[in-house]
Design an enzyme around this catalytic site. Structure first.
Site, PDB file in Angstrom:
ATOM      1  N   CYS A  30      85.434  23.817  34.014  1.00 61.56           N
ATOM      2  CA  CYS A  30      84.424  22.922  33.426  1.00 61.56           C
ATOM      3  C   CYS A  30      83.798  22.146  34.582  1.00 61.56           C
ATOM      4  O   CYS A  30      84.502  21.450  35.312  1.00 61.56           O
ATOM      5  CB  CYS A  30      85.124  22.004  32.436  1.00 61.56           C
ATOM      6  SG  CYS A  30      84.042  20.742  31.777  1.00 61.56           S
ATOM      7  N   GLU A  73      83.797  15.152  38.526  1.00 64.44           N
ATOM      8  CA  GLU A  73      84.969  15.815  37.932  1.00 64.44           C
ATOM      9  C   GLU A  73      84.757  17.299  37.740  1.00 64.44           C
ATOM     10  O   GLU A  73      83.687  17.739  37.337  1.00 64.44           O
ATOM     11  CB  GLU A  73      85.234  15.211  36.550  1.00 64.44           C
ATOM     12  CG  GLU A  73      85.723  13.804  36.640  1.00 64.44           C
ATOM     13  CD  GLU A  73      86.135  13.274  35.299  1.00 64.44           C
ATOM     14  OE1 GLU A  73      86.273  12.055  35.189  1.00 64.44           O
ATOM     15  OE2 GLU A  73      86.310  14.071  34.361  1.00 64.44           O
ATOM     16  N   CYS A  76      85.677  14.134  29.501  1.00 64.16           N
ATOM     17  CA  CYS A  76      84.553  14.027  30.422  1.00 64.16           C
ATOM     18  C   CYS A  76      84.429  12.627  31.017  1.00 64.16           C
ATOM     19  O   CYS A  76      84.307  11.648  30.297  1.00 64.16           O
ATOM     20  CB  CYS A  76      83.312  14.386  29.608  1.00 64.16           C
ATOM     21  SG  CYS A  76      81.766  13.954  30.284  1.00 64.16           S
ATOM     22  N   CYS A 125      75.705   9.929  34.169  1.00 64.37           N
ATOM     23  CA  CYS A 125      74.783  10.494  33.179  1.00 64.37           C
ATOM     24  C   CYS A 125      73.902   9.373  32.640  1.00 64.37           C
ATOM     25  O   CYS A 125      74.372   8.254  32.440  1.00 64.37           O
ATOM     26  CB  CYS A 125      75.552  11.152  32.035  1.00 64.37           C
ATOM     27  SG  CYS A 125      74.472  11.983  30.839  1.00 64.37           S
ATOM     28  N   CYS A 164      75.695   8.258  25.724  1.00 66.09           N
ATOM     29  CA  CYS A 164      76.475   8.455  24.490  1.00 66.09           C
ATOM     30  C   CYS A 164      77.615   7.439  24.497  1.00 66.09           C
ATOM     31  O   CYS A 164      78.344   7.322  25.499  1.00 66.09           O
ATOM     32  CB  CYS A 164      77.009   9.886  24.405  1.00 66.09           C
ATOM     33  SG  CYS A 164      75.684  11.097  24.529  1.00 66.09           S
ATOM     34  N   CYS A 200      81.400   8.271  25.415  1.00 69.38           N
ATOM     35  CA  CYS A 200      81.655   9.143  26.569  1.00 69.38           C
ATOM     36  C   CYS A 200      81.839   8.306  27.834  1.00 69.38           C
ATOM     37  O   CYS A 200      81.000   7.450  28.155  1.00 69.38           O
ATOM     38  CB  CYS A 200      80.475  10.101  26.723  1.00 69.38           C
ATOM     39  SG  CYS A 200      80.481  11.027  28.269  1.00 69.38           S
TER      40      CYS A 200
HETATM   41  N1  SAH Z   1      75.965  16.269  28.607  1.00 69.03           N
HETATM   42  C1  SAH Z   1      76.340  17.449  27.927  1.00 69.03           C
HETATM   43  C2  SAH Z   1      77.546  18.122  28.540  1.00 69.03           C
HETATM   44  C3  SAH Z   1      78.675  17.247  29.003  1.00 69.03           C
HETATM   45  S1  SAH Z   1      79.604  16.446  27.734  1.00 69.03           S
HETATM   46  C4  SAH Z   1      76.573  17.164  26.450  1.00 69.03           C
HETATM   47  O1  SAH Z   1      76.617  16.013  26.076  1.00 69.03           O
HETATM   48  O2  SAH Z   1      76.667  18.118  25.707  1.00 69.03           O
HETATM   49  C5  SAH Z   1      80.460  17.825  26.963  1.00 69.03           C
HETATM   50  C6  SAH Z   1      80.931  17.543  25.558  1.00 69.03           C
HETATM   51  O3  SAH Z   1      82.027  16.600  25.570  1.00 69.03           O
HETATM   52  C7  SAH Z   1      79.863  16.941  24.648  1.00 69.03           C
HETATM   53  O4  SAH Z   1      79.856  17.567  23.394  1.00 69.03           O
HETATM   54  C8  SAH Z   1      80.321  15.493  24.536  1.00 69.03           C
HETATM   55  O5  SAH Z   1      79.814  14.882  23.399  1.00 69.03           O
HETATM   56  C9  SAH Z   1      81.828  15.648  24.547  1.00 69.03           C
HETATM   57  N2  SAH Z   1      82.540  14.420  24.880  1.00 69.03           N
HETATM   58  C10 SAH Z   1      82.207  13.499  25.797  1.00 69.03           C
HETATM   59  N3  SAH Z   1      83.125  12.495  25.834  1.00 69.03           N
HETATM   60  C11 SAH Z   1      84.059  12.795  24.898  1.00 69.03           C
HETATM   61  C12 SAH Z   1      85.244  12.147  24.452  1.00 69.03           C
HETATM   62  N4  SAH Z   1      85.631  10.989  24.968  1.00 69.03           N
HETATM   63  N5  SAH Z   1      85.962  12.740  23.478  1.00 69.03           N
HETATM   64  C13 SAH Z   1      85.551  13.933  22.948  1.00 69.03           C
HETATM   65  N6  SAH Z   1      84.447  14.587  23.326  1.00 69.03           N
HETATM   66  C14 SAH Z   1      83.692  14.028  24.293  1.00 69.03           C
HETATM   67 FE1  SF4 Z   2      75.962  12.427  29.125  1.00 64.53          FE
HETATM   68 FE2  SF4 Z   2      78.409  12.126  28.159  1.00 64.53          FE
HETATM   69 FE3  SF4 Z   2      76.306  12.103  26.495  1.00 64.53          FE
HETATM   70 FE4  SF4 Z   2      77.044  14.419  27.681  1.00 64.53          FE
HETATM   71  S1  SF4 Z   2      78.248  13.208  26.220  1.00 64.53           S
HETATM   72  S2  SF4 Z   2      74.964  13.551  27.491  1.00 64.53           S
HETATM   73  S3  SF4 Z   2      77.772  13.620  29.672  1.00 64.53           S
HETATM   74  S4  SF4 Z   2      76.718  10.594  28.101  1.00 64.53           S
END
Ligand code: SAH
Ligand code: SF4
Length: 359
Positions: A109, A96, A340, A116, A120, A123
């Site tokens: 972005c 993406e 994301c 990944c 998390c 995510c």
């Molecule tokens: N892996 C890195 C960068 C990509 S994610 C990281 O985790 O920082 C970028 C940001 O989007 C992160 O702060 C992540 O926690 C947030 N994010 C991911 N999925 C999300 C969601 N469904 N709703 C809101 N924020 C989200």
């Molecule tokens: Fe990976 Fe999503 Fe966690 Fe960022 S927020 S580290 S992209 S799993």
């Protein structure tokens, strides 16, 4: 030679390109001519290298390639500002890239991995797992793609945020090579201060970044201010506990003299109460820090929901009482799965639904 064994020129920094060409007997002058053709004049194929030494063009045709990302799917938000792309890599993987077009300050972005490994829970990318790291050329290729889109519309790109799919510091070398290509003064010449790297908190990567000379912005995803609460959302919090993470952040701040951004995805009832805000305020008090609070974009694999606007405001008020500044970041383009990893997940669901089912 099969084309995928040829060097993709977009994978190389300018010094690396120089080393490659030197091995073929060409000078730094020829390297710089080629570099400006690719990144200033935006040549996209070896047919567009007018003015370069014919022997060099011949060698490039035989031994190198220029790999471009294809558009697998794209959508536009109803407000027209957000353009979400699912781009296809040479091996068929999709990633993406999101272009946000506010007049005069377009932001892209970009992704650093297909999937990944960090897991998390909220995510969509984390829910997929890791397929593979992106090469530098695949990271740069996302910027080149949106640059072309913007140029066609008479606009230009200002900011790059590494907040798409993947964990940039888990793919450290390729991510840094890509940043070096983006900021190279003879090419795209992007301002390092207009580049923000967001990490889940990979401590050795933060320390390494502090020791290197790239004046980019750093954002650290916290989401929890005690180890137990953070690890429930961000499993790698167990590997790099908060005291180690905050030590690395302070080291980065002091070494680089820079403010750190902390991201906090607000999830109703899980990390958005006044008590959570007090714990976060105590953790960050006295640091050169700024908190970006992001109401959760709900995902299929997670049962949490976004915080109510009054909880968001109350959360910010508590942070203010600790003199910790904060901004609410709405994830724009929610109507087009702009969180994301969400577009990829949605397109895959639709594809699965439309596939004929076996008997
Ligand atoms: N892996 C890195 C960068 C990509 S994610 C990281 O985790 O920082 C970028 C940001 O989007 C992160 O702060 C992540 O926690 C947030 N994010 C991911 N999925 C999300 C969601 N469904 N709703 C809101 N924020 C989200
Ligand atoms: Fe990976 Fe999503 Fe966690 Fe960022 S927020 S580290 S992209 S799993």
């Amino acid at each position: 030679m099969p084309s995928d064994t040829l060097t993709n020129l977009y994978d190389l920094t300018r010094p690396e390109l120089g080393a490659l060409l030197a091995g073929w007997g060409f000078s730094a002058y020829h390297r710089d001519q080629l570099w400006t053709a690719l990144y200033r004049r935006h040549a996209t194929s070896f047919d567009e290298l007018e003015g370069l030494k014919p022997e060099l063009v011949r060698a490039l045709r035989e031994r190198a390639r220029l790999s471009h990302l294809g558009v697998h799917h794209e959508s536009f938000s109803s407000d027209g500002f957000t353009h979400k792309l699912l781009l296809r890599l040479d091996d068929g993987q999709t990633i993406e890239t999101v272009l946000m077009r506010f007049k005069g300050r377009a932001t892209v972005c970009i992704s650093t991995q297909a999937g990944c490994a960090m897991g998390c829970v909220f995510c969509a990318t984390g829910q997929m797992g890791l397929s593979r790291h992106l090469t530098p050329g695949e990271i740069v290729g996302q910027v080149l793609h949106v640059n072309r889109v913007l140029r066609d519309a008479g606009e230009s790109l200002r900011n790059v945020v590494l907040m798409g799919m993947g964990e940039p510091l888990h793919n450290y070398e390729h991510t840094m090579a890509a940043i070096d290509v983006l900021v190279d003064a003879m090419g795209l010449a992007m301002g390092p201060r207009f580049i923000t790297l967001s990490t889940v908190g990979v401590v050795p990567g933060i320390r390494r970044l502090a020791d290197e000379e790239r004046p980019i912005h750093l954002a650290v995803s916290l989401h929890g201010a005690t180890d137990a609460e953070r690890a429930a959302l961000v499993p790698v919090g167990r590997r790099w506990p908060l005291d180690e993470l905050m030590d690395a952040c302070r080291y980065y701040s002091e070494k680089r003299g820079r403010r750190i951004f902390f991201e906090w995805t607000l999830i109703s009832g899980r990390n958005d109460t006044a008590e959570h805000a007090h714990t976060l305020g105590q953790l960050l008090r006295g640091m050169d820090a700024h908190v970006n609070v992001i109401p959760l974009n709900p995902t299929v694999g997670y049962d949490g929901g976004p915080s109510r606007p009054e909880s968001v405001r109350a959360f910010q008020d508590v942070l203010t009482s600790y003199a910790v500044p904060s901004t609410v970041r709405q994830r724009r383009g929610i109507d087009i799965d702009a969180g994301c990893g969400q577009l990829k997940a949605a397109v895959e669901r639709r594809t699965r639904r439309s596939l004929p089912t076996s008997a």
